[in-house]
Design an enzyme around this catalytic site. Sequence first.
Site, PDB file in Angstrom:
ATOM      1  CB  VAL A  24      -0.928   0.031   1.227  1.00  0.00           C
ATOM      2  CG1 VAL A  24      -1.770   1.301   1.221  1.00  0.00           C
ATOM      3  CG2 VAL A  24      -1.817  -1.189   1.234  1.00  0.00           C
ATOM      4  CE  LYS A  39      -4.736  -3.205  -0.001  1.00  0.00           C
ATOM      5  NZ  LYS A  39      -5.660  -3.975   0.866  1.00  0.00           N
ATOM      6  CG  ASP A 139      -9.088 -10.755   5.715  1.00  0.00           C
ATOM      7  OD1 ASP A 139      -9.061 -11.466   6.743  1.00  0.00           O
ATOM      8  OD2 ASP A 139      -8.063 -10.271   5.200  1.00  0.00           O
TER       9      ASP A 139
END
Length: 514
Positions: A24, A39, A139
């Site tokens: 990132v 990213k 996630d």
Amino acid sequence: MEGRLLGGRYRLVRQLGEGGMGEVWEARDETLDRQVAVKVISLLAGGGSRGDEARARFLREARITARLQHAHVVTVHDLGESSTQRGTAPFLVMELVRGEGLDTKIREGSVGLAEAARWGAQICDALGDAHAHNVMHRDIKPSNILVTPAGTVKVLDFGVARAADPCASADRLTQTGFIVGTPPYMAPEQARGYPEPRSDLYALGCLLFELVTGRLPFQAPDSIGYLTAHLSQQPPAPSSVAAGVPEAWDALLLKLLRKDPAERYANAADAARALRRLADAPDPAPAATAQLPETLPSPPARSAPGKPATLRSAIAVAVWFLVTLVAATVTAVNVNGVSDGRDIAGGAAAVAAATGWLIVWFAVQARPHWQARIALPRRFLAPVLLFCLYAALIAVDVADAASLDGINWDYWLPVGGVPTLALAGLLAVTAALTPRTKRPTRGIGYGLAGVNAVAVLGTFTHLVSGNPIWFQYFGFVSPPWVPIAVGASAVALYCTREITTRRAGSASSLLSQP
């Protein structure tokens, strides 16, 4: 890659983080002249038909994720592909949000129950909007939640886990050899390869459990151990792990952590409503009266209950009374036998300090969110108390010498005064360090640490040899180990704090773990 231009418009400025999926970067959009976050998904770099297919699928999934427009979701501005050392890799361009990762908050232990409930509800709002657009996160974990300076949360990396899965398909997320998600926070059905929207709620339950208790619901040495625990073990009640957790929190978290998705909250909106009920409660509700919209059976008995509030209050009052009694006794005895008012002043100061502490203690107990705010200052309590002791000893010696002729101000001010000011400055810089502190301030701290290291060495040499050294803390301080202990602890504290905040900053300035 610093200085590279991606997509003909995004100039990479500095790296913010690095993880299993890629890197990132903070970048400047040269077309719109604004700072953004980029990213680079290096996990999908490479050539060949499989690499091209994986990147095409990633860009397709990313376009779906980019449709999300929500106050608690980091906005995706653009996406594209760029050549790297490992081959062509896709990249996402997102809004650059300054803040602190929730993983840093957990390490600092500075989150109150009401604040955890508010943040949890905001995460649920983001999940509800995403689920309405048929997007699952897959996630949810502390490093993917950013707390802004305004005190609200932003959820990062929506859809990235799905998009980066090289085995993803319409009917099955994963195949043998590839796990999408982070095992300590992974729902049982997701571990089996069949996630659903309520899998994100299970991960949120793990996150909130960690936020409230300071540890995860399951402890394991590796990823396989975590997956096994999620599949087969029942989580403990949060109140059995950490003292002071109300049973209302037990009911909510154990419901989120049910093995069967059908037994969890029906959707993110229901979970958000339950969390807001906890956030709106002025104080943690007693166990007998704590209620949730949908309750669970009584949790196991607490293994480590906290002291009742009345007992803690009694102990605090007893400590105050003891300090007052000792101060009155010392004042009446007149230890030094000199009627100069010092004993009375000292006793009055001790009683005033004890009374002030008692008032602050009761105020903090009455307002749980204050406890979170004083968590960080408490970390610096020991060196600050040492410095106050050091300053008090200097003040007494200077007061004694002030009544005598021939005060050696040339020695006190240049030799001892400069290191003492450097010591105070170092403690101030240490307390002010955060993950967002810039390099110049950190450099000033290192300079002050060096000055104090020299002063510690000079003071130690004076203590051992008896010969005054030009650069040291005040040599007349008694006991002589006090300046050495204070200086060494201040240097150690700065170096420790500098390292931890720098690491936290690199991990949480935007997307902590790509």
